[in-house]
Design a protein around this motif. Structure first.
Motif, PDB file in Angstrom:
ATOM      1  N   GLN A  48      -0.648  19.101 -73.698  1.00 23.97           N
ATOM      2  CA  GLN A  48      -1.542  18.153 -74.362  1.00 23.97           C
ATOM      3  C   GLN A  48      -1.312  16.738 -73.847  1.00 23.97           C
ATOM      4  O   GLN A  48      -2.255  15.955 -73.679  1.00 23.97           O
ATOM      5  CB  GLN A  48      -1.328  18.192 -75.875  1.00 23.97           C
ATOM      6  N   LEU A  49      -0.047  16.413 -73.574  1.00 25.51           N
ATOM      7  CA  LEU A  49       0.265  15.079 -73.058  1.00 25.51           C
ATOM      8  C   LEU A  49      -0.374  14.873 -71.687  1.00 25.51           C
ATOM      9  O   LEU A  49      -0.934  13.813 -71.405  1.00 25.51           O
ATOM     10  CB  LEU A  49       1.774  14.889 -72.968  1.00 25.51           C
ATOM     11  N   LEU A  50      -0.317  15.894 -70.841  1.00 25.77           N
ATOM     12  CA  LEU A  50      -0.933  15.792 -69.521  1.00 25.77           C
ATOM     13  C   LEU A  50      -2.432  15.581 -69.643  1.00 25.77           C
ATOM     14  O   LEU A  50      -3.034  14.838 -68.857  1.00 25.77           O
ATOM     15  CB  LEU A  50      -0.637  17.051 -68.701  1.00 25.77           C
ATOM     16  N   LEU A  51      -3.044  16.230 -70.631  1.00 25.66           N
ATOM     17  CA  LEU A  51      -4.478  16.048 -70.855  1.00 25.66           C
ATOM     18  C   LEU A  51      -4.784  14.599 -71.242  1.00 25.66           C
ATOM     19  O   LEU A  51      -5.743  14.004 -70.739  1.00 25.66           O
ATOM     20  CB  LEU A  51      -4.963  17.000 -71.953  1.00 25.66           C
ATOM     21  N   GLU A  52      -3.978  14.031 -72.125  1.00 26.76           N
ATOM     22  CA  GLU A  52      -4.194  12.640 -72.531  1.00 26.76           C
ATOM     23  C   GLU A  52      -3.935  11.669 -71.374  1.00 26.76           C
ATOM     24  O   GLU A  52      -4.589  10.627 -71.275  1.00 26.76           O
ATOM     25  CB  GLU A  52      -3.313  12.308 -73.731  1.00 26.76           C
ATOM     26  N   LEU A  53      -3.001  12.017 -70.512  1.00 26.73           N
ATOM     27  CA  LEU A  53      -2.755  11.173 -69.344  1.00 26.73           C
ATOM     28  C   LEU A  53      -3.957  11.185 -68.406  1.00 26.73           C
ATOM     29  O   LEU A  53      -4.322  10.161 -67.821  1.00 26.73           O
ATOM     30  CB  LEU A  53      -1.507  11.655 -68.599  1.00 26.73           C
ATOM     31  N   GLU A  54      -4.604  12.342 -68.262  1.00 22.45           N
ATOM     32  CA  GLU A  54      -5.809  12.419 -67.435  1.00 22.45           C
ATOM     33  C   GLU A  54      -6.927  11.578 -68.045  1.00 22.45           C
ATOM     34  O   GLU A  54      -7.689  10.917 -67.332  1.00 22.45           O
ATOM     35  CB  GLU A  54      -6.260  13.875 -67.297  1.00 22.45           C
ATOM     36  N   GLN A  55      -7.021  11.586 -69.362  1.00 23.08           N
ATOM     37  CA  GLN A  55      -8.026  10.766 -70.035  1.00 23.08           C
ATOM     38  C   GLN A  55      -7.725   9.281 -69.834  1.00 23.08           C
ATOM     39  O   GLN A  55      -8.641   8.467 -69.681  1.00 23.08           O
ATOM     40  CB  GLN A  55      -8.060  11.114 -71.527  1.00 23.08           C
ATOM     41  N   TYR A  56      -6.439   8.942 -69.829  1.00 21.93           N
ATOM     42  CA  TYR A  56      -6.070   7.546 -69.578  1.00 21.93           C
ATOM     43  C   TYR A  56      -6.484   7.129 -68.170  1.00 21.93           C
ATOM     44  O   TYR A  56      -6.994   6.025 -67.962  1.00 21.93           O
ATOM     45  CB  TYR A  56      -4.563   7.341 -69.752  1.00 21.93           C
ATOM     46  N   LYS A  57      -6.241   7.984 -67.179  1.00 21.73           N
ATOM     47  CA  LYS A  57      -6.610   7.665 -65.799  1.00 21.73           C
ATOM     48  C   LYS A  57      -8.100   7.336 -65.709  1.00 21.73           C
ATOM     49  O   LYS A  57      -8.497   6.373 -65.052  1.00 21.73           O
ATOM     50  CB  LYS A  57      -6.290   8.845 -64.877  1.00 21.73           C
ATOM     51  N   LYS A  58      -8.911   8.149 -66.374  1.00 22.52           N
ATOM     52  CA  LYS A  58     -10.350   7.924 -66.359  1.00 22.52           C
ATOM     53  C   LYS A  58     -10.692   6.586 -66.998  1.00 22.52           C
ATOM     54  O   LYS A  58     -11.512   5.813 -66.477  1.00 22.52           O
ATOM     55  CB  LYS A  58     -11.061   9.058 -67.092  1.00 22.52           C
ATOM     56  N   ARG A  59     -10.037   6.281 -68.108  1.00 19.18           N
ATOM     57  CA  ARG A  59     -10.311   5.009 -68.799  1.00 19.18           C
ATOM     58  C   ARG A  59      -9.867   3.822 -67.955  1.00 19.18           C
ATOM     59  O   ARG A  59     -10.534   2.778 -67.911  1.00 19.18           O
ATOM     60  CB  ARG A  59      -9.596   4.989 -70.158  1.00 19.18           C
ATOM     61  N   ALA A  60      -8.747   3.955 -67.267  1.00 19.25           N
ATOM     62  CA  ALA A  60      -8.257   2.868 -66.423  1.00 19.25           C
ATOM     63  C   ALA A  60      -9.267   2.545 -65.327  1.00 19.25           C
ATOM     64  O   ALA A  60      -9.510   1.372 -65.003  1.00 19.25           O
ATOM     65  CB  ALA A  60      -6.909   3.255 -65.810  1.00 19.25           C
TER      66      ALA A  60
END
Length: 214
Positions: A48-60
């Motif tokens: 789940q953490l990796l999924l949220e990190l991918e979402q962060y990359k997109k937001r960045a």
């Protein structure tokens, strides 16, 4: 992050942004933030953490494009660039020749999006990636260059306008894309990248760059 390559780390959040991830905030606030977090409990949340990190990359990336769009409102830019910024995916926009940034906090060299984010993560770990109306101006990091400059250079060299920044840097460092002005102050190709070369063209001493491509 210890097992990640430097390339993989470039779009990881800094300390501040990591603490804003929903999963980690929930974990930290468990039991009114009075208890301990077991290492095994943390590891169990890895997927789940990796999924949220991918979402962060997109937001960045989206934040970077938002800043480009905001700067374009105040600068003269070709119609093609204005259209691209509003129609193409963020992941594409940040590869374009005009996606160049510098850090207003450090006032250092211009950087590509990836280099800017890596700088922000390591040099400013406690500051948010999207920070508006701060004491350094509306944005703490800005588009460093006039969009028209990079386009003029690519057209003069006969290169497609959608050539990615990484490719342009490779061409520069291999000596295939350089300047014929013969100004001794211009760094050697191996010490240049695309942001630095275009930045040089906006300085008075390099106002007459004549890019050539082989």
């Amino acid at each position: 992050m210890e097992s990640m390559s430097e390339y993989e780390r470039e779009l990881m959040p800094n300390t501040y942004e990591l603490g804003r991830l929903p999963l980690l905030r929930t974990l930290a606030e468990k039991d009114d933030a009075q208890g301990d977090v077991a290492y095994t409990d943390f590891l169990a949340l890895g997927a789940q953490l990796l999924l949220e990190l991918e979402q962060y990359k997109k937001r960045a990336q989206e934040v970077a494009v938002k800043i480009i769009a905001d700067i374009l409102k105040k600068r003269t830019a070709p119609a093609q660039i204005r259209e691209e910024v509003t129609s193409l995916p963020s992941a594409t926009i940040i590869t374009r020749h005009y996606a160049v940034f510098w850090c207003n906090r450090c006032n250092t060299e211009p950087r590509s999006f990836w280099d800017m984010h890596a700088h922000w993560r390591t040099a400013h770990p406690q500051l948010p990636w999207e920070q508006v109306n701060c004491q350094w101006g509306k944005w703490p990091w800005l588009c460093a260059l006039e969009c028209q400059v990079g386009q003029n250079m690519l057209e003069a060299a006969g290169l497609p306008l959608d050539t990615p920044i990484d490719t342009l840097t490779e061409l520069i460092r291999s000596g295939r894309l350089y300047c014929n002005c013969q100004d001794p102050a211009l760094p050697l190709p191996e010490h240049l990248n695309w942001p630095k070369m275009v930045r040089a063209s906006t300085c008075a001493r390099f106002s007459d760059l004549h890019p050539s491509y082989q």
